[in-house]
Motif scaffolding. Sequence first.
Motif, PDB file in Angstrom:
ATOM      1  N   TRP C 122       8.332 -97.909  -2.193  1.00  0.00           N
ATOM      2  CA  TRP C 122       8.938 -99.061  -2.861  1.00  0.00           C
ATOM      3  C   TRP C 122       9.730 -98.630  -4.086  1.00  0.00           C
ATOM      4  O   TRP C 122       9.723 -99.295  -5.119  1.00  0.00           O
ATOM      5  CB  TRP C 122       7.873-100.105  -3.241  1.00  0.00           C
ATOM      6  CG  TRP C 122       7.175-100.647  -2.046  1.00  0.00           C
ATOM      7  CD1 TRP C 122       5.991-100.237  -1.555  1.00  0.00           C
ATOM      8  CD2 TRP C 122       7.665-101.660  -1.146  1.00  0.00           C
ATOM      9  NE1 TRP C 122       5.691-100.938  -0.412  1.00  0.00           N
ATOM     10  CE2 TRP C 122       6.700-101.827  -0.138  1.00  0.00           C
ATOM     11  CE3 TRP C 122       8.816-102.448  -1.105  1.00  0.00           C
ATOM     12  CZ2 TRP C 122       6.859-102.727   0.902  1.00  0.00           C
ATOM     13  CZ3 TRP C 122       8.966-103.358  -0.064  1.00  0.00           C
ATOM     14  CH2 TRP C 122       7.977-103.484   0.919  1.00  0.00           C
ATOM     15  N   THR C 127      14.282 -99.846  -1.887  1.00  0.00           N
ATOM     16  CA  THR C 127      13.883-101.227  -1.669  1.00  0.00           C
ATOM     17  C   THR C 127      15.092-102.140  -1.619  1.00  0.00           C
ATOM     18  O   THR C 127      15.154-103.057  -0.802  1.00  0.00           O
ATOM     19  CB  THR C 127      12.921-101.678  -2.776  1.00  0.00           C
ATOM     20  OG1 THR C 127      11.839-100.751  -2.837  1.00  0.00           O
ATOM     21  CG2 THR C 127      12.392-103.052  -2.499  1.00  0.00           C
ATOM     22  N   LEU C 130      16.437-101.922   1.660  1.00  0.00           N
ATOM     23  CA  LEU C 130      15.602-102.655   2.615  1.00  0.00           C
ATOM     24  C   LEU C 130      15.973-104.135   2.611  1.00  0.00           C
ATOM     25  O   LEU C 130      16.099-104.766   3.664  1.00  0.00           O
ATOM     26  CB  LEU C 130      14.118-102.486   2.266  1.00  0.00           C
ATOM     27  CG  LEU C 130      13.148-103.306   3.118  1.00  0.00           C
ATOM     28  CD1 LEU C 130      13.164-102.831   4.553  1.00  0.00           C
ATOM     29  CD2 LEU C 130      11.734-103.220   2.554  1.00  0.00           C
ATOM     30  N   VAL C 131      16.159-104.687   1.409  1.00  0.00           N
ATOM     31  CA  VAL C 131      16.555-106.092   1.343  1.00  0.00           C
ATOM     32  C   VAL C 131      17.915-106.288   2.010  1.00  0.00           C
ATOM     33  O   VAL C 131      18.150-107.280   2.705  1.00  0.00           O
ATOM     34  CB  VAL C 131      16.588-106.574  -0.121  1.00  0.00           C
ATOM     35  CG1 VAL C 131      17.099-107.986  -0.200  1.00  0.00           C
ATOM     36  CG2 VAL C 131      15.200-106.482  -0.731  1.00  0.00           C
ATOM     37  N   VAL C 174      15.071-106.315  -8.199  1.00  0.00           N
ATOM     38  CA  VAL C 174      14.258-105.238  -7.633  1.00  0.00           C
ATOM     39  C   VAL C 174      14.105-104.109  -8.648  1.00  0.00           C
ATOM     40  O   VAL C 174      13.021-103.540  -8.791  1.00  0.00           O
ATOM     41  CB  VAL C 174      14.883-104.730  -6.323  1.00  0.00           C
ATOM     42  CG1 VAL C 174      14.202-103.462  -5.862  1.00  0.00           C
ATOM     43  CG2 VAL C 174      14.782-105.793  -5.240  1.00  0.00           C
TER      44      VAL C 174
END
Lengths: 197, 222, 243
Positions: C122, C127, C130-131, C174
Amino acid sequence: MELRAEELTCVRGGREVFRHVNFRLTAGQAMLVTGRNGAGKSSLLRMIAGLVRLAAGRLLLEGGAPGAEIGEQVHYLGHQDATKPSLTVRENLQFWIGFQGGDGGVKAALEAADLAMLSEIPAAYLSAGQRRRLAIARLLAIGRPIWLLDEPTSSLDAASQERLAERMREHLAQGGMIIAAAHGPIGIESASELRLD
Amino acid sequence: MGALFALLVRDMRLAVRVGGGAIMGALFFLVVVSVMPFAIGPDLALLARIGPAVLWLGALLASLLALDRLFATDYEDGSLDLLMIGETQLELIVATKAIAHWLTTGLPLVLIAPLLALMLNVELRAVPVVMLTLAVGTPALTFIGLVGAALAVALRRGGLLLAVLVLPLAIPVLIFGVAATNAAIAEATPFSPPFTILCALTLVSFVFGPVAAAAALRHGLE
Amino acid sequence: MAIVELANPTRFLSIVNRILPWLIAATAVLLVIGLFLAMNAPDDYQQGATVKIMFLHVPAAWLGMFGWVLMSVAALGTLVWRHPLAEVAGKAAAPIGASFTLICLITGSLWGRPTWGTYWVWDARLTSMLVLLLLYLGVLALYWTADEPGRGARAAAVLSLVGAVNLPIIKFSVDWWNTLHQPASVFRMGGSTIDSTLLTPLLVMAVAFAALFITLHLAAMRNEILRRRVRSMRMMHAREMHA
């Protein structure tokens, strides 16, 4: 074969839709169910098919297949066409034949309904009349002695209506029975009439 | 039997074609599990400890929401009437639809679980067990959810009613599924008791689910 | 040949058919050169040879983001100017951008494994990617479930623009979220400074990936145009039979 209805009563949504309905139909006979909207024409057909409970009265079938319910010996053609848009015309028909066990072939039924040229087209592209013809092809492919037809000619053009009438006459000539709910004549002159009001 | 096989094939075909929803369940599972750490925080130790719980909750929600359309489409186009009229027993028809539903919605969840387990820092050696417990438990979720789907269609209400009805019924599966998974990962508690109970729950749901759903359809739709 | 003539799908198809073989050749050549340079680049003193995953990871990230930019521009074309090829361009870009984002995530995870000990921590940048992948999957889901291509394209166009506006906000959130808990060993994925000996292979791979993107994109646009034609013909056939 004889279908007898005695003192049928139907209750939907707490309201009594019809009561004391009586009729008798023998092989080779057709009956037209008429009445204004909401009189219960569809409910009567669904009752005979076994989808709606009898609030009162009896339904008797004599001379049919032994040990079989009435619902297993009818073919119900409802308002809706039960076609899946993402399946092709052929796949739709093939499923119902496989599920309900018809001896008619897919090709013959499609030809009888004049849909042979559209057999590989997804049902989503069909017009309302073509979908109705697909439902009729299903009726022809799955041989059942009693036909319950709810407004069979809706969405059909004149030529298709005449073709359907011919098929209905053939069915009666072979000893079948037809009960059709409609607002007007469906092309069978000899049909008796049951008026629900 | 031929009739049920034709139904199985049709339902699976419909699920994978446009608008069918086969991949949607797996996508939902992916999104839900990916989103949870944003609320939990990037603490890897914590994520590893609650990883199995997150996976099971995601699988539960994904199964539930996918059940919404199980009977609804057939009801809307008149196919359900025809399915109910035929010679085939309604309980068997419902069970067949549930099997098709699990194969196209539940099984993909099991197959992408390893990916999500890695993201949640679940140990590599525990991943096969996580898949096994999900493979045994997700059919239970589908079969238990059947009665909710049938009731929702009979009452003509949407997915939230279904979730409200089914979530409490799914609690035992959740408890034993997570317990079995945790037992396998931490090895502090024995694995077989919760796992065998999970298997038993699934087998029982195979019988009760279709019976209850068929009753719901018959009484609700007449 | 004025650029406005590209707007005609038939002309577009004939142009694409002509230049596609050249693009494929150019892409292949660039990839070979890039990979050769990457293989021969010096090892990092800390990470060893694994730093070379960067040559796939970083260009993939750039092109994943470029894919969304392309989709947003196409979205403007669809919603504002109703350009006929805009819908096709947007739909073709989505799976390609998603694939590059996925490559970025997989290579990032593999790169992190020797350094972090796990496949995923993470980390803020991964991340965010990933989003981005989840947003791509959302757009793809819109295309997959639409029964009519036009409706799906317009819905996806709206989502592309919404995503374009949201991505900076998501990236900021994030990053902030990641500061809540510092992972035990902090390794910057890009390396502290990029040596010139590493810069050349990186740029060549970036250009090679860009050429790959464009080649795949044009081919995908061609496929989508043909697919829509087949669909129209089938619908016309069904309509003609209604007699």
